[in-house]
Design a protein around this motif. Structure first.
Motif, short mmCIF file in Angstrom:
data_model
loop_
_atom_site.label_atom_id
_atom_site.label_comp_id
_atom_site.label_asym_id
_atom_site.label_seq_id
_atom_site.Cartn_x
_atom_site.Cartn_y
_atom_site.Cartn_z
N GLU A 225 0.63 -1.32 -0.13
CA GLU A 225 -0.02 0.08 0.05
C GLU A 225 0.76 1.18 -0.05
N GLN A 226 1.85 1.28 0.59
CA GLN A 226 2.79 2.22 0.68
C GLN A 226 4.19 1.95 0.17
N PHE A 227 4.59 2.76 -0.25
CA PHE A 227 6.06 2.65 -0.94
C PHE A 227 7.13 3.70 -0.53
N SER A 228 7.86 3.35 0.47
CA SER A 228 8.64 4.19 1.42
C SER A 228 10.01 4.12 0.88
N TYR A 229 10.79 5.14 1.12
CA TYR A 229 12.15 5.51 0.74
C TYR A 229 12.90 4.14 0.88
N GLY A 230 13.78 4.07 -0.07
CA GLY A 230 14.45 2.69 -0.28
C GLY A 230 13.92 1.42 -0.58
N LEU A 231 12.62 1.32 -0.92
CA LEU A 231 11.94 0.10 -1.34
C LEU A 231 12.29 -0.27 -2.70
N GLU A 232 12.46 -1.53 -2.91
CA GLU A 232 12.77 -2.18 -4.26
C GLU A 232 11.56 -3.02 -4.81
N ILE A 233 11.66 -2.70 -5.84
CA ILE A 233 10.40 -3.40 -6.91
C ILE A 233 11.05 -3.96 -7.86
N LYS A 234 10.58 -5.19 -8.06
CA LYS A 234 11.30 -6.23 -9.05
C LYS A 234 10.11 -6.51 -9.91
N TYR A 235 10.49 -6.66 -11.31
CA TYR A 235 9.44 -6.68 -12.37
C TYR A 235 10.01 -8.40 -12.86
N SER A 236 8.77 -8.80 -13.57
CA SER A 236 8.86 -9.89 -14.41
C SER A 236 8.11 -10.06 -15.39
N CYS A 237 8.33 -10.96 -16.35
CA CYS A 237 7.55 -11.14 -17.43
C CYS A 237 6.68 -12.15 -17.75
N ALA A 238 5.50 -12.54 -18.59
CA ALA A 238 4.83 -13.61 -18.83
C ALA A 238 5.69 -14.51 -19.35
N GLU A 239 5.72 -15.91 -19.40
CA GLU A 239 6.55 -17.02 -19.80
C GLU A 239 6.50 -16.52 -21.58
#
Length: 452
Positions: A225-239
Motif C-alpha cells: 500500500e505504501q512505497f517508502s524510501y529505499g523500497l525495491e520493486i522487481k519486475y517479471s514477464c509472462a512466460e
C-alpha cells in the motif's frame, strides 16, 4: 481515662483547692516533682486542700484523676498524676495523595504526602505536615496537580479520535497520515504519569507513488500500500517474453525531500537473436536458443586468430552486440635477417600463411653462421608457425677479423682469440677444405643410391 487525647480547643479541668476551716491541724503535703507538668493550688498544700495537675504544652495527664487532695497523713490522694506526650488525630486527607501507613502520631511527628500516579507535586510546595503541641496538624495546602502531556501534533498527519484541549495521564491517541505519506512509529500512543507519550509520537514520511505497471508483466509491489524510501520493486514477464530494461527500480530521492522511482519501468517483449556463426571458430557455451540477454564467447581453430570481441550478447533489438567476430588465418610478417635477404621477393609478399617456407641468402662479404646443430641448408630457411611466429632465423656474419672468435669457437679450446692472423687464416682454410670433402662425400653417397 487512660490514653485520653484532648482535641484542639479542649480546656484542661482545673480543680479548685478547698481549704479546711480555721483551727485545723497545720499538716502540709510535699510539693511533688512532675515531669512535663506541675500541681496548681490557690493556697499552700495543707491538709484538706486540693490541687489540679497542669501539663506542659504538648503533654496530657496520665489516667483519669487530675485532681488530688492533701490528707492528714501528709500524702496526696490519689497518687500524684503524671504527664505524657500528647498525640494528634489522623492527618487530614489531601486530594490525589497517599501517605505512610502510620497509626499513632505523637507531638512532633511529621507525615510526608506522595502524589498518586498521574499527578505531580506543585512547585515550591512542601508535602510535609507536622503534629503541633496543640495537637493539631500544620497547615497543608493543595499539593498535587494532574500531569499533562504536550499536544501530539504531527505534520502531514492527524488524530483519528477527536482532539482534546488537554491530554492527561491515561489518555490514548491514534494517528493517520495524509495520502502520499506513511506512518513511522506506533499508530497508538498513551500519556504516561511522567507527562510523556509512550511509545514516542510517530511521524509521517513521504512515499513514492505506486510503481508503473507494464504490459504482459507484473511487479513485486502489487500487495503493497505504501512505497517508502529505499523500497525495491522487481519486475517479471509472462512466460516466453524477455524483460527489456532494469529488472529493479527503487524509491529514492534526488533532492533529499521529494521521492521518486530510480528509473523507468522495463518492458516485456519477444526477443530472439539468430544463432551466431563464426567460420573456423567455436562458441561457448553450446546452446540452441538465444533470447534477450544471452551471452556467448568465441575462439578460433588452430592456425586462425580472432578479429573482434571475444564475447557478444543478445540485446533488445534482436541483434548481437558487439558484432560477431571473425576468424582469420594466422599470418607471419615478412622475416628480416640482418646482413641477409630473401632469395625470392618477386611476389612482393609482406605476410605469409602458416607452413609457408622462405629461403635466405647472405649479402656479399657475409656468410651463414653454422652452430653445428643444423645443416647449412636448414640454416638458410625459416617456416611460418601456427602462432604467427617463424622458426629460428639464420644469422649472417661478416667475414673479417672482428668475427673470428665467433666463427672459430671450436678452435678456442686450443688457441686464444689473440692468435696471429696468419695462423687463424690457415686454420680457416683447413676447415673449409674439410667441409668441401664432407660435401663431396654426401654427393657420392646420393649418386650410388640413384644407381642402385
Amino acid at each position: 481515662m487512660p490514653g485520653f487525647l484532648p482535641w484542639p480547643g479542649q480546656l484542661l479541668a482545673v480543680a479548685v483547692l478547698v481549704l479546711q476551716p480555721a483551727g485545723s491541724l497545720g499538716v502540709q503535703c510535699p510539693v511533688p516533682s512532675i515531669t512535663h507538668g506541675q500541681l496548681k493550688s490557690a493556697q499552700n498544700f495543707t491538709y484538706g486542700s486540693t490541687a489540679t495537675l497542669e501539663c506542659d504544652a504538648g503533654y496530657v495527664p496520665v489516667g483519669a484523676a487530675t485532681t488530688v487532695r492533701c490528707l492528714g497523713s501528709g500524702r496526696w490522694h490519689p497518687r500524684v498524676p503524671a504527664c505524657t506526650l500528647g498525640r494528634c488525630p489522623y492527618p487530614p486527607a489531601i486530594d490525589h495523595t497517599d501517605r505512610s501507613p502510620q497509626h499513632e502520631f505523637p507531638v512532633g511527628t511529621t507525615v510526608t504526602y506522595v502524589c498518586r500516579s498521574g499527578y505531580a507535586l506543585l512547585p515550591d510546595v512542601s508535602p510535609i505536615t507536622t503534629c503541633l503541641k496543640n495537637f493539631t496538624w500544620s497547615s497543608v495546602p493543595k499539593l498535587c496537580q494532574k500531569m499533562q502531556c504536550p499536544s501530539p501534533t504531527i505534520p502531514h498527519g492527524r488524530e483519528t479520535s477527536p482532539r482534546k484541549a488537554e491530554y492527561s495521564f491515561g489518555h490514548q491517541v491514534e494517528f493517520q497520515c495524509d495520502p502520499g505519506y506513511v506512518l513511522r512509529g506506533s499508530q497508538r500512543i498513551q500519556c504516561w504519569s511522567d507527562g510523556t507519550w509512550r511509545p514516542p509520537v510517530p511521524y509521517c514520511d513521504k512515499v513514492c507513488a505506486p510503481p508503473p505497471k507494464i504490459t504482459n508483466g507484473q511487479h513485486s509491489g502489487l500487495r503493497t500500500e505504501q512505497f517508502s524510501y529505499g523500497l525495491e520493486i522487481k519486475y517479471s514477464c509472462a512466460e516466453g517474453l524477455s524483460l527489456i530494461g532494469d529488472e529493479s527500480i527503487y524509491c529514492t530521492s534526488d533532492d533529499g525531500v521529494n521521492l521518486a522511482w530510480s528509473g523507468p519501468a522495463p518492458q516485456c517483449k519477444v526477443v530472439r537473436c539468430p544463432k551466431p556463426t563464426v567460420e573456423r571458430g567455436r562458441m561457448t557455451p553450446q546452446r540452441f536458443t538465444f533470447p534477450y540477454g544471452a551471452a556467448v564467447r568465441f575462439s578460433c581453430d588452430e592456425g586462425f586468430v580472432l578479429h573482434g570481441d571475444a564475447e557478444s550478447r543478445c540485446l533488445a533489438d534482436g541483434a548481437w552486440h558487439p558484432a560477431l567476430p571473425t576468424c582469420q588465418p594466422v599470418l607471419c610478417p615478412q622475416p628480416q635477417v640482418a646482413n641477409g635477404r630473401l632469395k625470392s621477393t618477386l611476389d612482393g609478399k609482406v605476410w605469409y600463411q602458416t607452413n609457408a617456407t622462405v629461403t635466405f641468402e647472405c649479402l656479399d662479404g657475409y656468410h651463414f653462421l653454422d652452430d653445428g646443430s643444423m645443416s647449412p641448408e636448414d640454416s638458410r630457411t625459416a617456416t611460418c608457425l601456427p602462432d604467427g611466429k617463424w622458426t629460428p632465423l639464420p644469422e649472417c656474419k661478416k667475414e673479417d677479423a672482428a668475427n673470428v672468435c665467433e666463427e672459430v669457437h671450436y678452435i678456442q679450446a686450443a688457441f686464444e682469440c689473440d692468435v696471429p692472423m696468419a695462423e687463424v687464416k690457415t686454420l680457416l682454410e683447413i676447415q673449409k677444405l674439410f667441409l668441401e670433402i664432407k660435401k663431396l662425400k654426401v654427393e657420392l653417397e646420393n649418386l650410388n643410391v640413384q644407381v642402385l
